[in-house]
Design an enzyme around this catalytic site. Structure first.
Site, mmCIF file in Angstrom:
data_model
loop_
_atom_site.group_PDB
_atom_site.id
_atom_site.type_symbol
_atom_site.label_atom_id
_atom_site.label_comp_id
_atom_site.label_asym_id
_atom_site.label_seq_id
_atom_site.Cartn_x
_atom_site.Cartn_y
_atom_site.Cartn_z
ATOM 1 N N LYS A 196 5.021 -3.163 0.113
ATOM 2 C CA LYS A 196 4.679 -2.554 1.401
ATOM 3 C C LYS A 196 4.179 -3.650 2.337
ATOM 4 O O LYS A 196 3.231 -4.364 2.020
ATOM 5 C CB LYS A 196 3.607 -1.483 1.210
ATOM 6 C CG LYS A 196 3.132 -0.906 2.538
ATOM 7 C CD LYS A 196 2.280 0.317 2.361
ATOM 8 C CE LYS A 196 1.762 0.808 3.702
ATOM 9 N NZ LYS A 196 1.004 2.047 3.585
ATOM 10 N N LYS A 249 8.916 -0.599 1.727
ATOM 11 C CA LYS A 249 8.499 0.033 2.977
ATOM 12 C C LYS A 249 8.082 -1.033 3.980
ATOM 13 O O LYS A 249 7.342 -1.933 3.604
ATOM 14 C CB LYS A 249 7.330 0.972 2.677
ATOM 15 C CG LYS A 249 6.743 1.641 3.876
ATOM 16 C CD LYS A 249 5.554 2.459 3.474
ATOM 17 C CE LYS A 249 4.949 3.026 4.740
ATOM 18 N NZ LYS A 249 3.654 3.602 4.489
HETATM 19 C C1 PBG Z 1 -1.309 4.972 4.444
HETATM 20 C C2 PBG Z 1 0.130 5.037 4.817
HETATM 21 C C3 PBG Z 1 0.747 4.525 5.970
HETATM 22 C C4 PBG Z 1 2.074 4.963 5.932
HETATM 23 C C5 PBG Z 1 2.225 5.689 4.744
HETATM 24 N N1 PBG Z 1 1.012 5.709 4.063
HETATM 25 C C6 PBG Z 1 0.189 3.774 7.104
HETATM 26 C C7 PBG Z 1 -0.393 2.445 6.873
HETATM 27 O O1 PBG Z 1 -0.318 1.865 5.794
HETATM 28 O O2 PBG Z 1 -0.999 1.944 7.824
HETATM 29 C C8 PBG Z 1 3.109 4.718 6.990
HETATM 30 C C9 PBG Z 1 4.201 5.738 7.081
HETATM 31 C C10 PBG Z 1 5.001 5.730 8.333
HETATM 32 O O3 PBG Z 1 4.824 4.886 9.248
HETATM 33 O O4 PBG Z 1 5.881 6.594 8.447
HETATM 34 N N2 PBG Z 1 -1.705 3.896 3.690
#
Ligand code: PBG
Length: 324
Positions: A196, A249
C-alpha cells in the site's frame, strides 16, 4: 516472403473476438466497498465520489440486498466515526457495540451468505487521522499492532469473515493472526493491504470518512511510490506472517506491481481501484471528455489482464449493470 500469418483474422468479427478473448469480467471478480454512518434513514452522496453514498444501518439493509441480487457476493466495510468518539488510541475501534461491529451484524443478518470483509486501521477512529497511535509526532508501531489485533478480533467476534488491515505497520499480520488463532477464530481470514503506497489518490476516501491526517502525511508507514522491489518484500513478509490474500493499492497506476506479485506468490492477489481513480473518471465523464462505461470496462479489464484475482472497486455495481 508471402504474408501467411495475419493476426487480424482473429479480430474479424465479434464471434471470433469472443472466442479468443483471454479474460472475462464476472460478478465473482469484485469486492464492493461500503461506507457506513450512524443515524437513521441516511443515504448521503460523497461530494468527491459522485454516485457513491454513505448509508446508515437501516438503509444498508436494502443496499446489501441489491448488491447480492446482482450476483456480487463480497463487501468491504468502512465506517465514519463521529469526532466525539475519536481519540489517539482508537479506543472506539474495540467497542463490541461500535458502528463497525453493528454493521457486520447488519450485513450478516440481511444476507448470511454475503462475505464480509472489514477495514482494520485506526485512522477513522484517530483524533489525529493517522493509522496508528501517535507519540511525539511519530506513529508508534508495536503498540499500534496490539490494538489492531484486538480490533480484528472484535470484528471476527461480530461475524466478519475476513479482516483487511490497511495500516502498513510492521508485523501487524502476525499480531492479528496469532490473536485470532489463540481465541479460536482459526477460519477468520486476513486480506492484507500488503503493498500500500502513500498516495494522493486516497483524497476522496478521506472526505468520505472525514479521516484525513491532522498533521503530516502517511509516508513513515505507507510505501514510497518510487519503489517496486520493496512491494515484493512487503508482500512476501505478509504471506509468511499469515496473510491469506494480498493486495496492491492503489490500482491503475500500480499495475506493474500486480503482475510482479502475481508472478511470485501462491495466494490470491487483490487490487484496490481507489477513490481518486473513481473520481477522475466520474469527473471526466461529467465533462463529456470520456465515455464513462467504455473507459470503466477497459480499466477493470486492465486489472484482470495484469493478474488480479480480486478487484475492490466503487464501480462494481455499475459494471454488473452494464454487462448483465
Ligand atoms: C484506511 C484506508 C484508506 C483507504 C482504504 N483504507 C485511506 C488511507 O490509507 O489514507 C483508501 C481507499 C480509497 O481511496 O478508496 N487506512
Amino acid at each position: 516472403m508471402q504474408q501467411l500469418r495475419r493476426n487480424r483474422r482473429l479480430r474479424t468479427n465479434d464471434a471470433i473476438r469472443s472466442l479468443v478473448r483471454e479474460h472475462i469480467i464476472t460478478p465473482n471478480d469484485f469486492l464492493v466497498p461500503l461506507f457506513v454512518v450512524e443515524g437513521d434513514n441516511i443515504k448521503e452522496e460523497i461530494a468527491s465520489m459522485p454516485g457513491y453514498y454513505r448509508y446508515s444501518l437501516d438503509l444498508l439493509v436494502q443496499e446489501v440486498k441489491d448488491i447480492w441480487s446482482m450476483g456480487l457476493k463480497s463487501v468491504l466495510l468502512f465506517v465514519k466515526v463521529p469526532d466525539s468518539l475519536k481519540d489517539n488510541n482508537g479506543t472506539e475501534a474495540l467497542n463490541a457495540d461500535g458502528l463497525m461491529q453493528r454493521a457486520i451484524k447488519t450485513v450478516k443478518n440481511t444476507v448470511p451468505e454475503m462475505l464480509v470483509m472489514t477495514d482494520v486501521a485506526l485512522d477513522p477512529y484517530s483524533s489525529y487521522g493517522h493509522d496508528g497511535i501517535v507519540e511525539d509526532g511519530y506513529i508508534i508501531n508495536d503498540e499500534t499492532c496490539e490494538v489492531l489485533a484486538k480490533m480484528a478480533l472484535s470484528h471476527a467476534i461480530a461475524g466478519a469473515d475476513f479482516v483487511a488491515p490497511s495500516d502498513m505497520m510492521d508485523g501487524r499480520i502476525l499480531a492479528i493472526r496469532e490473536l485470532l488463532e489463540q481465541e479460536n477464530y482459526k477460519n477468520t481470514g486476513i486480506m492484507s493491504y500488503s503493498a500500500k503506497y502513500a498516495s494522493a489518490f486516497y483524497g476522496p476516501f478521506r472526505d468520505a470518512l472525514d479521516s484525513a491526517p491532522g498533521f503530516g502525511d502517511k509516508k513513515t508507514y505507507q510505501m514510497d511510490f518510487a519503489n517496486r522491489e520493496e512491494a515484493i518484500k512487503e508482500t512476501l513478509m505478509d504471506i509468511e506472517e499469515g496473510a491469506d490474500i494480498v493486495m496492491v493499492k492503489p490500482g491503475l497506476s500500480y499495475l506493474d506491481l500486480v503482475r510482479d506479485i502475481r508472478d511470485v506468490v501462491d495466494v490470491p492477489v487483490a487490487v484496490y481501484q481507489v477513490s481518486g481513480e473513481y473520481a477522475m473518471l466520474k469527473a471526466a465523464a461529467a465533462q463529456g471528455w470520456l465515455d464513462h462505461d467504455a473507459v470503466m470496462l477497459e480499466q477493470i479489464m486492465a486489472f484482470k489482464r495484469a493478474g488480479a484475482h480480486i478487484i475492490a472497486s466503487y464501480f462494481a455495481k455499475d459494471v454488473i449493470k452494464l454487462i448483465g
